[in-house]
Write a protein that holds these residues in place. Structure first.
Motif: not given
Length: 415
Positions: A292-293, A296, A301, A303, A394, A398
């Motif tokens: 996910a990072l 981004i 990503d 949104s 983020t 998670h």
């Protein structure tokens, strides 16, 4: 929803659930309040059970309570219907009543009648001016079009001579119109209650009253009088109201389910029991987090909140501001070049034309760097803070269920 006009007989909201039985004539009842559940085997036990419940919830006397009493009755001779009886409206405190009794009752009633899924029954005695009654006024405030309001006129036997025609006009919906109209009923009076007249006999007496009344008989013929006809009307109204409310209710349920599913997705799978599976589970969670990072970072990503800009969009704004600052500094550089040219003309020694001494060049460059240093540091600080914020958001998505690990990530991001 049923609320009376005068007197406090009901001191707590009383939910009455009527259930018609098909294969048995046995009468059964159940009353629930607070932590109490009491089975009733005879209709004669209802009155005492309700009084006991009210005394426990509102205290002995004339106080009221917002807590609900639920009374369920199963019998072969009743309709399938649910009603909520509310305390009657009081204008002034009497006896041991609190000074704000009127406000307490008004607030209690409004908590129920404002709900769009309810049908409001405005109960008004026939011997008062219905147009000025507080109950009808309250109903109109929450239901201006009268789509959820049904008028119930009571005590027809107390109507003065010469006023009967006005009552007929009211019940025929000609004086104070309501879309659901009006019904007129004659309940047991205090004398009948003292004589222990049964409900069955009271219903028979009510029908005889309307059949013999020279003016009100027309209302019976129109199907607008007696309690049994009122019960039939309420059942039909309830069915129509449910059918009308179902699409909205279905949409609300779908919205709630969608919200719950989103929350469940955020929770993810439960933590395994074995140590080996727990390690694999942790690796999977961390992998999803790092992926996910990475998205981004690459600006890929997706949104969920369309109002919230992506990281790249926000950082681009910071750098655009920085670029404007650099352009603004260009004019100072041009001024310095003019000074360099003058300096070269006046003080140039053996240097080649167009070349100044290293020291002179160093001083000029340092001046420009010093001017850009503070804006650059501020821009860098904003970028770092925003990146840290996105990192933590983020992480929360998670690891919201893993507080210790989440706190570790928070601490790490601040180093």
């Amino acid at each position: 929803m049923c609320f009376n006009f005068i007197g406090i007989v009901t001191r707590c909201p009383l939910e009455l659930k009527l259930k018609k039985t098909q294969h048995t004539k046995e009468w059964k009842g159940k009353i629930k309040y607070l932590d109490t559940v009491l089975e009733l085997s005879n209709s004669s036990e209802v009155e005492e059970a309700v009084i006991t419940a009210q005394n426990k919830m509102a205290g002995k006397g004339v106080g009221i309570s917002h807590d609900l009493i639920s009374l369920e009755i199963c019998s072969h001779d009743i309709p399938d219907l649910t009603l909520i009886d509310l305390p009657g409206i009081a204008r002034v405190a009497v006896g041991d009543q609190p000074e704000d009794i009127g406000m307490q009752i008004t607030t209690l009633i409004q908590n129920y009648i404002t709900k769009q899924e309810t049908i409001n029954l405005v109960v008004v005695p026939g011997n008062v001016d219905i147009a000025t009654t507080e109950a009808l006024k309250m109903a109109r405030e929450v239901d201006p079009q009268g789509e959820r309001t049904l008028g119930i006129v009571t005590k027809p036997d107390l109507v003065d001579k010469g006023v009967e025609e006005e009552i007929v006009d009211i019940v025929q919906n000609q004086k104070v119109p309501l879309k659901k109209g009006y019904m007129i009923v004659k309940c047991r009076g205090q004398t009948d209650i003292n004589k222990k007249v049964s409900l069955k006999d009271a219903i028979q007496n009510e029908r005889r009253f309307f059949e013999k009344h020279s003016i009100f008989r027309s209302l019976l013929e129109e199907g607008k009088a007696t309690i049994p006809l009122l019960a039939e009307l309420l059942t039909q109204e309830l069915i129509e109201h449910i059918n009308k409310s179902l699409p909205t209710l279905e949409r609300q349920i779908k919205d709630k389910i969608e919200e719950a599913n989103i929350k469940l997705e955020h929770c993810g799978q439960g933590v395994p029991e074995t140590q080996e599976d727990q390690m694999r589970f942790l690796i999977e969670k961390i992998t999803c987090f790092t992926q996910a990072l990475s998205k981004i970072k690459e600006g890929e990503d997706v949104s969920v909140d369309i109002k919230k800009p992506k990281l790249f969009t926000r950082l681009r704004g910071f750098f655009n501001t920085w670029q404007a600052e650099i352009k603004h500094n260009e004019s100072d550089v041009r001024d310095n070049l003019t000074e360099v040219c003058y300096f070269e003309y006046k003080y140039r020694g053996k240097e080649l034309p167009g070349f100044v001494s290293y020291k002179t060049f160093e001083v000029i460059v340092k001046q420009q760097i010093e001017k850009l240093k503070l804006p650059a540091v501020e821009m860098l600080k904003k970028v770092a803070e925003y990146v840290q914020k996105v990192f933590i958001e983020t992480a929360v998505l998670h690891f919201s269920n893993f507080t210790t690990f989440l706190e570790l990530l928070r601490t790490t991001s601040m180093i």
